[in-house]
Structure formats: structure tokens, C-alpha cells
Design an enzyme around this catalytic site. Sequence first.
Site, PDB file in Angstrom:
ATOM      1  N   CYS A  67     -19.416  20.351  -9.494  1.00  0.00           N
ATOM      2  CA  CYS A  67     -18.702  19.166  -9.319  1.00  0.00           C
ATOM      3  C   CYS A  67     -17.512  18.967 -10.535  1.00  0.00           C
ATOM      4  O   CYS A  67     -16.589  18.532 -10.251  1.00  0.00           O
ATOM      5  CB  CYS A  67     -19.882  18.014  -9.866  1.00  0.00           C
ATOM      6  SG  CYS A  67     -21.026  18.470 -11.226  1.00  0.00           S
ATOM      7  N   CYS A  68     -17.894  19.876 -11.548  1.00  0.00           N
ATOM      8  CA  CYS A  68     -16.701  19.719 -12.591  1.00  0.00           C
ATOM      9  C   CYS A  68     -15.366  20.265 -12.366  1.00  0.00           C
ATOM     10  O   CYS A  68     -14.406  19.626 -12.622  1.00  0.00           O
ATOM     11  CB  CYS A  68     -17.206  20.347 -14.070  1.00  0.00           C
ATOM     12  SG  CYS A  68     -18.592  19.519 -14.459  1.00  0.00           S
ATOM     13  N   CYS A 113     -17.312  16.303 -15.995  1.00  0.00           N
ATOM     14  CA  CYS A 113     -17.248  15.216 -15.225  1.00  0.00           C
ATOM     15  C   CYS A 113     -17.428  13.773 -15.878  1.00  0.00           C
ATOM     16  O   CYS A 113     -16.909  12.859 -15.636  1.00  0.00           O
ATOM     17  CB  CYS A 113     -18.148  15.172 -14.190  1.00  0.00           C
ATOM     18  SG  CYS A 113     -17.983  16.495 -12.863  1.00  0.00           S
ATOM     19  N   GLU A 130     -29.164  14.927 -17.527  1.00  0.00           N
ATOM     20  CA  GLU A 130     -27.583  14.910 -17.823  1.00  0.00           C
ATOM     21  C   GLU A 130     -27.413  13.510 -18.218  1.00  0.00           C
ATOM     22  O   GLU A 130     -26.306  12.783 -17.718  1.00  0.00           O
ATOM     23  CB  GLU A 130     -26.723  15.212 -16.463  1.00  0.00           C
ATOM     24  CG  GLU A 130     -27.441  16.664 -15.749  1.00  0.00           C
ATOM     25  CD  GLU A 130     -26.569  16.738 -14.596  1.00  0.00           C
ATOM     26  OE1 GLU A 130     -26.053  17.994 -14.424  1.00  0.00           O
ATOM     27  OE2 GLU A 130     -26.475  15.908 -13.593  1.00  0.00           O
ATOM     28  N   HIS A 154     -27.206  11.124  -2.458  1.00  0.00           N
ATOM     29  CA  HIS A 154     -25.877  10.964  -2.466  1.00  0.00           C
ATOM     30  C   HIS A 154     -25.095  10.880  -1.267  1.00  0.00           C
ATOM     31  O   HIS A 154     -23.752  11.176  -0.904  1.00  0.00           O
ATOM     32  CB  HIS A 154     -25.460  12.353  -3.066  1.00  0.00           C
ATOM     33  CG  HIS A 154     -25.791  12.741  -4.428  1.00  0.00           C
ATOM     34  ND1 HIS A 154     -27.104  12.818  -4.700  1.00  0.00           N
ATOM     35  CD2 HIS A 154     -24.910  12.854  -5.442  1.00  0.00           C
ATOM     36  CE1 HIS A 154     -27.193  13.088  -6.054  1.00  0.00           C
ATOM     37  NE2 HIS A 154     -25.977  13.036  -6.494  1.00  0.00           N
TER      38      HIS A 154
END
Length: 658
Positions: A415-416, A337, A319, A138
Site C-alpha cells: 500500500c505504501c 500511508c 496497525e 475492502h
Amino acid sequence: MSIISISTPVQLKNVIIQDDFWSPYISLIRDVVVPYQWEALNDRIEGNEPSHAIQNFKIAAGLEHGDFYGMVFQDSDVAKWLEAVGYLLEQMPDPDLEKVADEVVDLIAKAQHADGYVNTYFTLKEKAGRWTNLAECHELYCAGHLIEAAVAYEKATGKGKILEVACKLADCIDATFGPEDGKIKGYDGHQEIELALMKLYRVTSNDRYVKLAKFFLDERGQSPHFYDLEFDRRNGETHFQALKIAKDKSYSQAHIPIRMQQTAEGHAVRVVYMCTGMADVAAATGDEDLLKACRALWHNIVNKRMYITGSIGSMSYGESFTLDYDLPNDTAYAETCASIGLIFFAQRMLQIEQRSEYADVLERALYNTVIGGMSRDGQHFFYVNPLEAWPEASGKNQNFDHVKMERQRWFGCACCPPNIARLLASLGSYIYSFHGHTLYAHLYIGSQVTVEVDGGAVGLIQHSELPWNGNIKFELKMDEPKIFSLALRVPSWCRSWDVRVNGQPVVESAMRLFNGYLHLERKWNAGDIVDLVLAMNVSPMKGNPEIRETVGMVAIQRGPMVYCLEEADNGKGLHKLIIHPGFEDQVSFDSSLLGGLLTIDLTAYRLQDEGWKDQLYRVKDEDHLEATTARFIPYFAWANRGSGEMRVWIRENTVLPS
Ligand code: FUB
Ligand code: ZN
């Protein structure tokens, strides 16, 4: 010559939201969500999963000692928070918030290496590992989020420092990646850098950033495969042991070149972030082939792989997307997300081609999954958004391990929450767009917008009773009459509408229904009023018969809101509730329920256990049904009254044709 022409963006600062439904959300983001998330990022909330995200930056900046902690992409939580702050400041000054954000900017600048590189994980934990595991680690994803934050923050405050950091970082990336000899011909496992570089291009006009975004997109999925090459160079070392990311190419949409991809495969958020970047590049470069690829993926997602709530991703493992029509309700992944990414994609497509289907999906995801992803207190969040919940199965059937029955305060992978913050903080930029001589109203959210038409300012004030009623009014403000078209979306949920200008019905020759928008083209005068009434009925919705989980079921929708049954209103055993065709409905607004909700009561039946005793199966007999009333609440409001059953799809008794 390219036939792609894109909308002139309507600046966030030129849209003021004044809406009974949405204004409280914007205030919540400003007063609660952003301050709360700041505390969470600083590990000052007792009982929360530690974040350490700010601490990582402090250590990387040399201000404190310690070790990196968290996900390899922990930096992105700080960036998304800063981006949300940028959007808030663009709309309203807040010196205290700006001071805190300036300190974050200073911190990030201090953590930046001399060559422009910023990433606390690789600065602190894997010093020699920079750019060695693109598939999993990432680095470009985090860079992308930092760039997005920088663009938003500079735009809001006019302070150039964070944009300088972002440009230096982008230049470092540009010096490292690309088709030229000596550069890495690779791309990140998680798309994000592409759309971010396009934002940077828009503010700097530096076309190296477009070229780089296009390079990252087109390099994906080429052979020999970059992930195999870097995997071998790392001697097979992996970061996420449970997933075979480097080997499972479709997880990161790297199984084939992106222009050949016809179906949405793998990790859902990555797909929609990629598509957003593709649409951005297509729009900026006039690349029609790329636009065609966007359309293909859009079509596959929304017509074959999307839940009625506008969420995507059917499977917890990876996911990810699975296959067409595989949309299980109870084991859904449906990450918040991913719906946010779908909104980005829809917005970019809408900038290119003004078709209401994009805004319909945008609206569906927004009113259902996105706001459902956050509690009314702004301090609890869903990562996974199922369409059916059975609390007793949690902890017993491990297929439900990812599904939480109540919103969480924070996550190890957070993340959300900041994604919701940045989306809702920038909601104003999704309502309108201006294309050629047409001002489009995509969403019906009470607001004021100012655009420039033929060198003069035109103001439009929208009053909207959505989501509970379909009455909308527009008032026009301008110094002198202007000729332009006002295009009003006719949502897919609306079967009939009425439009009037200054109280008079608009004759057919004075309007045009095109691509789902009602175009009113005329010479507008200051004070003109447009009234739009969208019929909003309780609609029983059916799923395509190919969706195994929805055959014989209906979901209730009214306007943009998908409804659900909850145990709190209907007791346990929601699977035993049955709706008959010809049901009667009663709609009422309950101002005391969860901040005010429109509830729907339907006549229904409940299957009785009578006569079953201990038998698990028996020869078919007459069903015992008891007449009852089923109460539905909007899906977004579920799980605000403790843990309990919930379901969106309810059984329907269909009458066989005679
Ligand atoms: O990998 C970064 C983010 O964390 C993804 O977008 C989410 O799905 C979660 O895995
Ligand atoms: Zn997320």
C-alpha cells in the site's frame, strides 16, 4: 445557514514546482518511481515480492487464464499508480506514459461487469462473495481508489473512458447501498469510498454521490451492528484470521457513530481516511456537527497521539492507535500511508478553516515520515517508520518484527509505495489555496502559481530556500493592479520573522497575524516583491511529560526537519549519548551526503562502560562521561547507509533547580 465556506482549490496544473529540494523528488517520481512501480505491478522485478496486480486484471478481463493472487485489496495498488500517473500528466504531457496508462484503463474497463462492478478478487476468487464481508474485504476501498484514479486521469487527459467506468461503478454501489428498502445498510471496514465519492461528486456535480458518502459515514457504528449481522450471515467465516475485525469494532472505527468519536481508535490509516471523507462531506453540505467531529478527532490525533515526525499508529497489532501519549519510539508502527492520510485530512481542514496548525502538521508529516518512507533511489520503501532502531534486536525480540532496518524493494501488502507516488506527484496541490480574496501560501516550496482574482489572472512566483534556510521571496505577476490579501504561514517552528514588500519593512497596520498566517492586504502591482525571512534555529524539542518515552529526552528540529542520530556518524550505543543544556551547535551543508543534507553537530557526552565489567546492576555511582560531538542528520534520510542504529530522542542532562 451554514457558516462553512471552503477554499477554491488551486488546480495542480496551475502550480509548477521549481525548487532545489522538491524538484528532484518530482523528477524522481516521474523518471524512476512510477516506471519502477509499473514494473513491480507487472512482476518484472527480480527478487521482489510478487504483485500480480496487473495480472489479476488481465485474468478478470478474460485476456489470460490463471488465479487471483495477492491481498484482497491488490487492485488498489494499480489504482494508486494510475492516479499518480494522472497527476504527472496533468503537469506535463508524456505520450509514452499516457499510452501505458490508457492500456490500464482499457484493462480495467474490460474487467468491469455489466452492472458496473469491478473487483478482481471477487471476480476471480470468491465469485459468490460479493458484498458479503464488508468488514474485512475492502470492496468499497478498492472502488474508492479506482474512483480517485479515474478523477485524476480524466482531469489530466480529458479522456472520459475511466470516468465512465468509475461512474458506472459508483452507480452500482449506489444501487446496492443506502437507506432505501432492499439496499444494504452497511459500510466498508476500510474507509476510502467516502472521500472518493466526494471527488467524483466534484467532477460530476451528481449529488447522489454526496448522499452516498454521507450515508456510509453516518451508518458506521450504528446499532444493530452491521458487522455482527453480516458476520452471522456468513456463519462466522473470516478473511483475516489473526485479527478479530468483525468483532473488534474500534479497529474500523465502527464502535460508536462517527459523530460521537472523540478519540482516534483502531487502524490509523482508516481513521485519517475517514476524517478526510468527513471533512469533505462537512464542507460540501455545511454539516457543522460533522465538522465538529472532525475537529475533535484532529485534536486528539495531533495533540495526544502523533509522533514528532508526523507519523501515527503506535502499535503493530492492528496497525493502530492505542491510547493518549502512548508513543513508543522503537516499536512504533507509524505507517507511511497513515502520515499520507493525515496530510489528506490536514489539507481538507485547511480548505475549511485556514489555521496554520493544519499546515504545520501537514508539513511535519511530509518532510519527515513521507519522504523518509522512500530511499533516495526511489526504489526502496519503508512501511513502518520507527523513531529508534536497534538492528541487533531485529529477529531476536519479536516485538520488533514489523520494524525493518532498511527500506524494502516491495511488499506483499504494497500500500505504501504507490501512496508515496501519488502524494508526491500531486504535491503542487498542497502549497496554496485561495479563499475569498486571500491567496494562502501554506508551504514554502519554490513554485509558480496562477489564480484568478476578480476575473483576471494573478501569478505568484515563490523562491524558497527551505528546508535548509528560511529565506523566501514572492514575485507578483498580473496585467493590472489587484486588491487582495496574501496570507503567509508563520510555521510553529519559527520564533521570529521579518517581512518586507519591495524592500520596505511592512508597518504593523499594514499586516495582520491571524490564525497563524500573516495577512498582507493591499493593492498589488505587477513586479511587487515580498521577502519573508523565517528564523530557523536548531531547536531542542521536548515531549509532553505524559509521554513516557520522551521524558528526560530532547529531539532536535530545525525548520520543518526533525533530526536523528545514526550509527554511521556516531558509532554504536546511541542511547549512551547525552546532551547538556547550553550545548553548542554547528550547522553545515554536506553536498556529498545523500544528495546534499544539512547536518547538525552538537557538543555532547557519551556514557562510558568503565568499571562495569560483567555487572548488570550496581549501586549508583558517579557516571563516567566523555566529551564528544553528536552528529545529527535529517530523519527522512536515515537508513540510506546500510543497517545501523538510529534514534530521534536523545538523553538530556538536566540541571536540578537549586
Ligand atoms: O488495508 C489496506 C491497506 O493495507 C491499509 O491502509 C494499510 O494499513 C495496509 O493494511
Ligand atoms: Zn501503507
